[in-house]
Design a protein around this motif. Structure first.
Motif, PDB file in Angstrom:
ATOM      1  N   GLY A 171      42.144  -4.111  59.026  1.00  0.00           N
ATOM      2  CA  GLY A 171      41.800  -2.693  58.933  1.00  0.00           C
ATOM      3  C   GLY A 171      42.180  -2.087  57.596  1.00  0.00           C
ATOM      4  N   LEU A 172      43.350  -2.444  57.083  1.00  0.00           N
ATOM      5  CA  LEU A 172      43.771  -1.934  55.782  1.00  0.00           C
ATOM      6  C   LEU A 172      42.849  -2.418  54.674  1.00  0.00           C
ATOM      7  CD1 LEU A 172      47.672  -2.327  55.941  1.00  0.00           C
ATOM      8  CD2 LEU A 172      46.351  -0.209  56.076  1.00  0.00           C
ATOM      9  N   SER A 173      42.386  -3.664  54.805  1.00  0.00           N
ATOM     10  CA  SER A 173      41.481  -4.213  53.794  1.00  0.00           C
ATOM     11  C   SER A 173      40.159  -3.456  53.778  1.00  0.00           C
ATOM     12  CB  SER A 173      41.217  -5.702  54.058  1.00  0.00           C
ATOM     13  OG  SER A 173      42.408  -6.450  53.939  1.00  0.00           O
ATOM     14  N   VAL A 174      39.628  -3.187  54.959  1.00  0.00           N
ATOM     15  CA  VAL A 174      38.370  -2.437  55.049  1.00  0.00           C
ATOM     16  C   VAL A 174      38.541  -1.055  54.441  1.00  0.00           C
ATOM     17  CG1 VAL A 174      36.723  -1.369  56.634  1.00  0.00           C
ATOM     18  CG2 VAL A 174      37.519  -3.704  57.053  1.00  0.00           C
ATOM     19  N   ASN A 175      39.645  -0.394  54.772  1.00  0.00           N
ATOM     20  CA  ASN A 175      39.905   0.939  54.231  1.00  0.00           C
ATOM     21  C   ASN A 175      40.015   0.897  52.708  1.00  0.00           C
ATOM     22  OD1 ASN A 175      40.780   3.844  54.671  1.00  0.00           O
ATOM     23  ND2 ASN A 175      42.535   3.062  53.543  1.00  0.00           N
ATOM     24  N   TRP A 176      40.711  -0.125  52.189  1.00  0.00           N
ATOM     25  CA  TRP A 176      40.865  -0.234  50.738  1.00  0.00           C
ATOM     26  C   TRP A 176      39.534  -0.492  50.049  1.00  0.00           C
ATOM     27  CZ3 TRP A 176      39.913  -4.365  47.443  1.00  0.00           C
ATOM     28  CH2 TRP A 176      40.283  -4.139  46.118  1.00  0.00           C
ATOM     29  N   CYS A 178      36.797   0.605  50.842  1.00  0.00           N
ATOM     30  CA  CYS A 178      36.060   1.881  50.806  1.00  0.00           C
ATOM     31  C   CYS A 178      36.695   2.885  49.853  1.00  0.00           C
ATOM     32  CB  CYS A 178      35.980   2.486  52.206  1.00  0.00           C
ATOM     33  SG  CYS A 178      35.004   1.527  53.379  1.00  0.00           S
ATOM     34  N   THR A 179      38.028   2.904  49.785  1.00  0.00           N
ATOM     35  CA  THR A 179      38.719   3.936  49.005  1.00  0.00           C
ATOM     36  C   THR A 179      39.151   3.466  47.622  1.00  0.00           C
ATOM     37  OG1 THR A 179      40.929   3.352  49.828  1.00  0.00           O
ATOM     38  CG2 THR A 179      39.621   4.905  51.161  1.00  0.00           C
ATOM     39  N   PHE A 185      47.299   1.119  49.731  1.00  0.00           N
ATOM     40  CA  PHE A 185      47.164  -0.197  50.356  1.00  0.00           C
ATOM     41  C   PHE A 185      48.519  -0.904  50.381  1.00  0.00           C
ATOM     42  CE2 PHE A 185      44.295  -4.265  50.085  1.00  0.00           C
ATOM     43  CZ  PHE A 185      44.566  -4.546  51.407  1.00  0.00           C
ATOM     44  N   CYS A 188      51.138   0.926  52.673  1.00  0.00           N
ATOM     45  CA  CYS A 188      50.893   0.680  54.095  1.00  0.00           C
ATOM     46  C   CYS A 188      51.366  -0.719  54.498  1.00  0.00           C
ATOM     47  CB  CYS A 188      49.403   0.834  54.404  1.00  0.00           C
ATOM     48  SG  CYS A 188      48.802   2.541  54.386  1.00  0.00           S
TER      49      CYS A 188
END
Length: 207
Positions: A171-176, A178-179, A185, A188
């Protein structure tokens, strides 16, 4: 007059070259573009050379996953061997993962795409599941080694903890992706390591 013979390339070296070619194809065109023909063209070898090395596209995908897993396993091993408190070891492992993603985001995208393709492609589903189980096993081994090094036990089901770590990192990878927020990153991941370390029960606690 005969043409020049192709130099003999050891199978292991050929496989490594083809995995690298597969990654280039997917990073340039997306994981859905991966075919043995595309890899042969990228690597500059006959199609038969790809089929000889892997046998099928599924075997090639397995090799891509295995190549990434070997790097991941080495990272976790170094994190443990460097020693320190549970929080230090776990931080080194999780933030180390973050650093590898930040250094090569294209590879992360490809690996996530391949995993998601397993949900729609029957031929790739088994390979994707095997890869996920292997990553889970690596995280589980990390947790066991940290607990063993400090004579403690984990509160709760350690397999569930390992699954939670994998889900969080995904999940953190997907968010990163995108952002693009590198610092968030890493923060977290470090916070997750602290929270995980707090789940370790020291030997003799509560006795």
């Amino acid at each position: 007059m005969t043409g020049a013979r192709r130099p003999h390339v050891p199978v292991a070296q050929r496989r490594a070259q083809l995995v690298a070619a597969a990654m280039r194809v997917m990073q340039r065109e997306g994981a859905w573009a991966l075919t043995t023909r595309a890899v042969a063209k990228e690597a500059g070898v006959p199609l038969g050379a790809v089929h000889y090395a892997f046998g099928s596209k599924t075997e090639l995908v397995r090799a891509v996953f295995q190549d990434d897993r070997e790097r991941s396993t080495a990272l976790l091993r170094r994190a443990v061997e460097a020693g320190g408190t549970p929080e230090e070891v776990l931080t080194r492992a999780l933030v180390g993962y973050v650093d590898t993603v930040v250094a090569d985001p294209g590879a992360e995208i490809v690996l996530q795409e391949l995993t998601m393709m397993g949900g729609r492609d029957d031929d790739l589903r088994v390979a994707a599941r095997e890869s996920t189980e292997q990553y889970r096993g690596d995280v589980l081994d990390l947790l066991h080694r940290v607990a063993g090094a400090h004579g403690g036990t984990w509160s709760g089901d350690v397999e569930v903890l390992a699954e939670s770590v994998l889900g969080l990192l995904f999940g953190l990878s997907v968010n990163w992706l995108c952002t693009g927020d590198d610092e968030l990153f890493r923060r977290c991941a470090a916070a997750a390591a602290r929270d995980l370390a707090a789940r370790l029960i020291p030997a003799g606690a509560g006795s």
